[in-house]
Design an enzyme around this catalytic site. Structure first.
Site, PDB file in Angstrom:
ATOM      1  N   CYS A  46      16.860 -53.258  63.997  1.00  0.00           N
ATOM      2  CA  CYS A  46      16.336 -52.484  65.115  1.00  0.00           C
ATOM      3  C   CYS A  46      17.299 -52.648  66.287  1.00  0.00           C
ATOM      4  O   CYS A  46      17.559 -53.778  66.707  1.00  0.00           O
ATOM      5  CB  CYS A  46      14.956 -53.039  65.472  1.00  0.00           C
ATOM      6  SG  CYS A  46      14.207 -52.342  66.946  1.00  0.00           S
ATOM      7  N   CYS A  75      19.423 -45.853  66.951  1.00  0.00           N
ATOM      8  CA  CYS A  75      18.071 -46.305  66.598  1.00  0.00           C
ATOM      9  C   CYS A  75      17.954 -46.152  65.091  1.00  0.00           C
ATOM     10  O   CYS A  75      18.348 -45.119  64.536  1.00  0.00           O
ATOM     11  CB  CYS A  75      17.037 -45.427  67.317  1.00  0.00           C
ATOM     12  SG  CYS A  75      15.346 -45.687  66.746  1.00  0.00           S
TER      13      CYS A  75
HETATM   14  N1  DGL Z   1      14.139 -48.683  65.012  1.00  0.00           N
HETATM   15  C1  DGL Z   1      14.103 -49.083  66.390  1.00  0.00           C
HETATM   16  C2  DGL Z   1      15.536 -49.109  66.949  1.00  0.00           C
HETATM   17  O1  DGL Z   1      16.472 -49.181  66.185  1.00  0.00           O
HETATM   18  C3  DGL Z   1      13.133 -48.213  67.109  1.00  0.00           C
HETATM   19  C4  DGL Z   1      12.735 -48.772  68.413  1.00  0.00           C
HETATM   20  C5  DGL Z   1      11.371 -48.358  68.890  1.00  0.00           C
HETATM   21  O2  DGL Z   1      10.393 -48.755  68.270  1.00  0.00           O
HETATM   22  O3  DGL Z   1      11.318 -47.695  69.916  1.00  0.00           O
HETATM   23  O4  DGL Z   1      15.759 -49.111  68.128  1.00  0.00           O
END
Ligand code: DGL
Length: 262
Positions: A73, A183
Site C-alpha cells: 500500500c 496506489c
Molecule cells: N492501496 C492503497 C495504496 O496503495 C489504497 C489507499 C487507500 O485505502 O486509500 O495507497
C-alpha cells in the site's frame, strides 16, 4: 525462518496487484495477505491513523510467523515504513509511486501521478519528488473516490469512468508522456485508464519492481524458501469476501479467503 510466510497488507484488495507479481516471481513462497477493507480508504486518514493501522496489521502478521512483510500500500508505506523498519526486526518491503523511472524516461518533460491524498501529502513523497523531478513538470492528482468504488467491486462502472476522466484529462493538457499509478488499487483500472490517456502515455505501476526487491531482500538475508512443496496462500479480510474472491479469479495457485475480525 526460511519456510515461514511472506506477509502482505493493504487497506483492502488493491495490494493483491502486488501479491500477484510476488507469487509469479517467487513460486515456492507461502504468503498471508491482510485486506483491512473495514478501514479503507487509508488515503483519507491522518498520518497518525495510517501509522496506527499499519502497526496493527504488522503485529498481526508477525504473530502469524512472517519472515518478511510487504507493505502493499503506497499510503501505508509513505506514512509508516520508517517507523516499522525502526521498531521491528524483520525486513519490510514498501511501495512508493514510481516517480524515478517516469522522470528518467520522460521525453516531454511532464509526468502525471495519480495517488491518494495520504500519499501525496506524505513527507516521503515530497522527498522523492524533489529528488527526481528537478527539471520535470509533475501533475499530481488525488484519486479521491476511486478506492471505495474498487472495494465495492465496481471496476467497470460509469462512476469510475467519470472520476478517471475528471482526474486524467487535465493531465493531457500538460502533454504528459508517463502516468504513475501511486496506489496499489489502481492497476485494476488500467483498461479504463488506457481508453482515456491513449497510446502516447505510458502507464507505470510498481508491482514487478516490488516483487524483484522482495526476492533480492530474501536472498540477502538467506530467507528464500527451501521448500519444494506446493505453495499455499491465505487471504484474510475484515469485510465481505465476495470482491476479494472476484479479484483473485484469475489466480492458479492454491489459496483460501476468510473473513476475520482484525
Ligand atoms: N492501496 C492503497 C495504496 O496503495 C489504497 C489507499 C487507500 O485505502 O486509500 O495507497
Amino acid at each position: 525462518m526460511k519456510n515461514e510466510l511472506i506477509g502482505l497488507f493493504d487497506s483492502g484488495i488493491g495490494g493483491t496487484s502486488i501479491w500477484k507479481e510476488v507469487v509469479k516471481l517467487l513460486p515456492n513462497e507461502n504468503t498471508i495477505y491482510l485486506a483491512d477493507s473495514k478501514n479503507a480508504p487509508y488515503g483519507e486518514k491522518s498520518s497518525e491513523e495510517i501509522l496506527a493501522l499499519s502497526i496493527k496489521n504488522t503485529e498481526y502478521l508477525i504473530s502469524k510467523g512472517c519472515k518478511l512483510i510487504i507493505v502493499a500500500c503506497n499510503t501505508a508505506t509513505t506514512n509508516a515504513i520508517d517507523y516499522l523498519r525502526k521498531n521491528y526486526t524483520i525486513p519490510f518491503i514498501g511501495i512508493e509511486p514510481a516517480i524515478k523511472p517516469a522522470a528518467l524516461l520522460s521525453k516531454t518533460g511532464a509526468i502525471g501521478i495519480l495517488a491518494t491524498k495520504g500519499t501525496l501529502s506524505s513527507k516521503l513523497f515530497e522527498k522523492t519528488t524533489k529528488k527526481y523531478t528537478k527539471n520535470i513538470t509533475t501533475i499530481e492528482q488525488d484519486g479521491e473516490g476511486l478506492v471505495p468504488l474498487i472495494e465495492e467491486g465496481k471496476l467497470n462502472s460509469p462512476e469510475i469512468s467519470t472520476l478517471l476522466s475528471t482526474y486524467l484529462k487535465p493531465m493531457l493538457q500538460f502533454n504528459i508522456d508517463h502516468l504513475v499509478l501511486g496506489c496499489t488499487h489502481y492497476p485494476y483500472l488500467i483498461p479504463q485508464i488506457k481508453k482515456i490517456v491513449g497510446e502516447n502515455v505510458t502507464i507505470i505501476d510498481s508491482g514487478e519492481a516490488v516483487a524483484k526487491q522482495t526476492k533480492a531482500v530474501l536472498e540477502k538475508y538467506s530467507l528464500l524458501s527451501a521448500s519444494s512443496a506446493k505453495s499455499f496462500h491465505q487471504f484474510y479480510t475484515n469485510s465481505e469476501t465476495t470482491v476479494l474472491k472476484e479479484i483473485l479469479n484469475d489466480v492458479s495457485v492454491a489459496f483460501t479467503v476468510e473473513k476475520l475480525d482484525f
